[in-house]
Design an enzyme around this catalytic site. Structure first.
Site, mmCIF file in Angstrom:
data_model
loop_
_atom_site.group_PDB
_atom_site.id
_atom_site.type_symbol
_atom_site.label_atom_id
_atom_site.label_comp_id
_atom_site.label_asym_id
_atom_site.label_seq_id
_atom_site.Cartn_x
_atom_site.Cartn_y
_atom_site.Cartn_z
ATOM 1 N N ASP A 95 51.095 33.207 17.801
ATOM 2 C CA ASP A 95 51.061 32.087 18.752
ATOM 3 C C ASP A 95 49.708 31.389 18.616
ATOM 4 O O ASP A 95 48.803 31.887 17.939
ATOM 5 C CB ASP A 95 51.304 32.555 20.207
ATOM 6 C CG ASP A 95 50.341 33.649 20.632
ATOM 7 O OD1 ASP A 95 49.145 33.541 20.331
ATOM 8 O OD2 ASP A 95 50.784 34.627 21.257
ATOM 9 N N LYS B 295 55.237 30.593 20.149
ATOM 10 C CA LYS B 295 55.845 31.707 20.898
ATOM 11 C C LYS B 295 55.957 31.297 22.361
ATOM 12 O O LYS B 295 55.035 30.713 22.921
ATOM 13 C CB LYS B 295 54.970 32.953 20.772
ATOM 14 C CG LYS B 295 55.471 34.129 21.593
ATOM 15 C CD LYS B 295 54.740 35.410 21.227
ATOM 16 C CE LYS B 295 53.953 35.951 22.376
ATOM 17 N NZ LYS B 295 53.209 37.156 22.031
ATOM 18 N N HIS C 150 41.443 40.488 23.844
ATOM 19 C CA HIS C 150 42.670 39.680 23.845
ATOM 20 C C HIS C 150 42.340 38.185 23.714
ATOM 21 O O HIS C 150 43.007 37.452 22.989
ATOM 22 C CB HIS C 150 43.471 39.957 25.111
ATOM 23 C CG HIS C 150 44.682 39.104 25.205
ATOM 24 N ND1 HIS C 150 45.702 39.165 24.283
ATOM 25 C CD2 HIS C 150 45.027 38.118 26.074
ATOM 26 C CE1 HIS C 150 46.619 38.283 24.588
ATOM 27 N NE2 HIS C 150 46.236 37.625 25.667
ATOM 28 N N ASP D 227 47.488 39.981 14.892
ATOM 29 C CA ASP D 227 47.528 39.933 16.355
ATOM 30 C C ASP D 227 46.605 41.017 16.898
ATOM 31 O O ASP D 227 46.098 41.863 16.144
ATOM 32 C CB ASP D 227 48.976 40.145 16.834
ATOM 33 C CG ASP D 227 49.249 39.439 18.165
ATOM 34 O OD1 ASP D 227 48.303 38.916 18.774
ATOM 35 O OD2 ASP D 227 50.417 39.431 18.603
ATOM 36 N N GLY E 159 56.935 45.448 20.588
ATOM 37 C CA GLY E 159 57.299 45.082 19.215
ATOM 38 C C GLY E 159 58.153 43.822 19.171
ATOM 39 O O GLY E 159 58.500 43.344 18.085
ATOM 40 N N GLY E 160 58.484 43.266 20.343
ATOM 41 C CA GLY E 160 59.357 42.084 20.404
ATOM 42 C C GLY E 160 58.784 40.902 19.632
ATOM 43 O O GLY E 160 59.514 40.238 18.880
ATOM 44 N N THR E 161 57.498 40.630 19.799
ATOM 45 C CA THR E 161 56.871 39.479 19.133
ATOM 46 C C THR E 161 56.945 39.648 17.617
ATOM 47 O O THR E 161 57.392 38.753 16.901
ATOM 48 C CB THR E 161 55.386 39.379 19.562
ATOM 49 O OG1 THR E 161 55.330 39.304 20.984
ATOM 50 C CG2 THR E 161 54.695 38.181 18.939
HETATM 51 C C1 R5P Z 1 50.138 38.570 23.645
HETATM 52 O O1 R5P Z 1 49.575 37.561 24.007
HETATM 53 C C2 R5P Z 1 49.544 39.553 22.694
HETATM 54 O O2 R5P Z 1 48.589 38.977 21.880
HETATM 55 C C3 R5P Z 1 50.625 40.218 21.850
HETATM 56 O O3 R5P Z 1 51.245 39.229 21.046
HETATM 57 C C4 R5P Z 1 51.642 40.858 22.741
HETATM 58 O O4 R5P Z 1 51.025 41.701 23.666
HETATM 59 C C5 R5P Z 1 52.649 41.657 21.932
HETATM 60 O O5 R5P Z 1 53.529 42.266 22.815
HETATM 61 P P1 R5P Z 1 54.950 42.779 22.380
HETATM 62 O O6 R5P Z 1 54.764 43.731 21.220
HETATM 63 O O7 R5P Z 1 55.479 43.445 23.609
HETATM 64 O O8 R5P Z 1 55.763 41.583 21.979
#
Ligand code: R5P
Length: 295
Positions: free
Chosen positions: A164, A187, A128, A214, A220-222
């Site tokens: 982000d 973000k 991460h 990423d 999937g929100g991001t």
């Molecule tokens: C966050 O810092 C991670 O890099 C991903 O952007 C995040 O985990 C995506 O999560 P979600 O799909 O729930 O938006």
């Protein structure tokens, strides 16, 4: 050389690691006691051999972690000094700092015990944050697969975006490797409600094919928010190139509603068998194996 795959590793990844690295399969017994505790016994004779342990820590992260620690301790008891560890998906990595007072640094709490084992090398797929090895106090080789994924699937892209600033290193590496420009979105995630806001900085994406890179897609929100903004600004295609897809039916619906052209991910974790055609899973066995050989 032997491969000791633990239960979180997808079979497709076990097969390709064995093929590309020419590994024999280590035999083991793994069961649960009636009270729920796990038991492991390694039964292959692997004296004077290199053993590669591979464990992906999703789903049922806590149980997969215990299984990993039991296996490493069992190998220690066999006095095998040449043990290498591959972690295709490292759970608990997103909590790598204390965002709010009173929180743990989960990644430190969960992986510090790895320091007790005499591991020759540790490989992880798309940590991460590149700072995680420092937080845990361990040398971990971090393999970024986005260039491999894009080339395997064969998509053409004009512009790379990180969702982000923290993901900018991924965008930069892919952009440099394929000779395209890159940037990042802004973000903001509310740490209490979990609500995400994505905004674009001054970017002209009209008629461009965009790849958002990423490490994880979860709700999937991001990705959905980023894709919607990019389509509104006139992007012709939006692809997501995301290493670990921790997706549920609901995530698939969210991404499908956003109109995302394609989600390219890897077999770092086990996925449901029937995925829609716009989700492409690339096998990273060859990539991991070439890194194992080169170290
Ligand atoms: C966050 O810092 C991670 O890099 C991903 O952007 C995040 O985990 C995506 O999560 P979600 O799909 O729930 O938006």
């Amino acid at each position: 050389m032997f491969l000791l795959p633990l239960s979180g590793t997808p079979q497709s990844l076990v097969n390709s690691l064995r093929n590309y690295c020419n590994l024999s399969l280590a035999e083991k017994l793994h069961k649960r006691f009636p009270d729920g505790e796990q038991y492991i016994r390694i039964t292959s004779d692997m004296r004077n051999k290199i053993i590669i342990v591979v464990q992906s820590l999703y789903p049922e992260q806590d149980s997969k972690l215990v299984e990993l620690y039991l296996a490493l301790e069992a190998l220690e008891g066999l006095n095998l000094t040449e043990v290498e560890l591959v972690i295709p998906y490292m759970a608990y990595s997103r909590q790598d700092k204390r965002f709010l007072a009173g929180e743990p640094m989960s990644v430190k709490a969960v992986y510090m015990p790895l320091r007790l084992f005499n591991l020759r090398k540790i490989l992880a797929l798309d940590l991460h944050s590149p700072k995680i090895p420092e937080v845990i106090g361990l040398a971990i080789q971090n393999i970024l697969p986005h260039t491999y994924m894009v080339k395997k699937v064969g998509i053409e892209v004009d512009f790379i975006l990180a969702p982000d600033k923290g993901a900018l290193h991924r965008a930069r590496i892919l952009a440099e490797n394929i000779g395209k420009p890159f940037d990042y979105l802004e973000k903001y995630r509310d740490r209490i409600t979990g609500e995400i806001n994505v905004s674009i900085r001054e970017l002209d994406v009209k008629n461009l094919r965009i790849a958002i890179v990423d490490d994880i897609v979860s709700t999937g929100g991001t990705l959905a928010k980023a894709a919607q903004i990019l389509y509104d600004l006139g992007a012709s295609k939006v692809y997501a190139v995301v290493t670990h897809a921790l997706i549920s039916e609901k995530t698939i619906q969210t991404l499908s509603a956003s109109g995302l052209d394609m989600l390219i991910t890897t077999n770092s974790i086990l996925h449901p068998e029937a995925l829609p055609k716009w989700i492409q899973v690339t096998d990273v066995g060859e990539l991991l194996c070439s890194e194992l050989k080169s170290l």
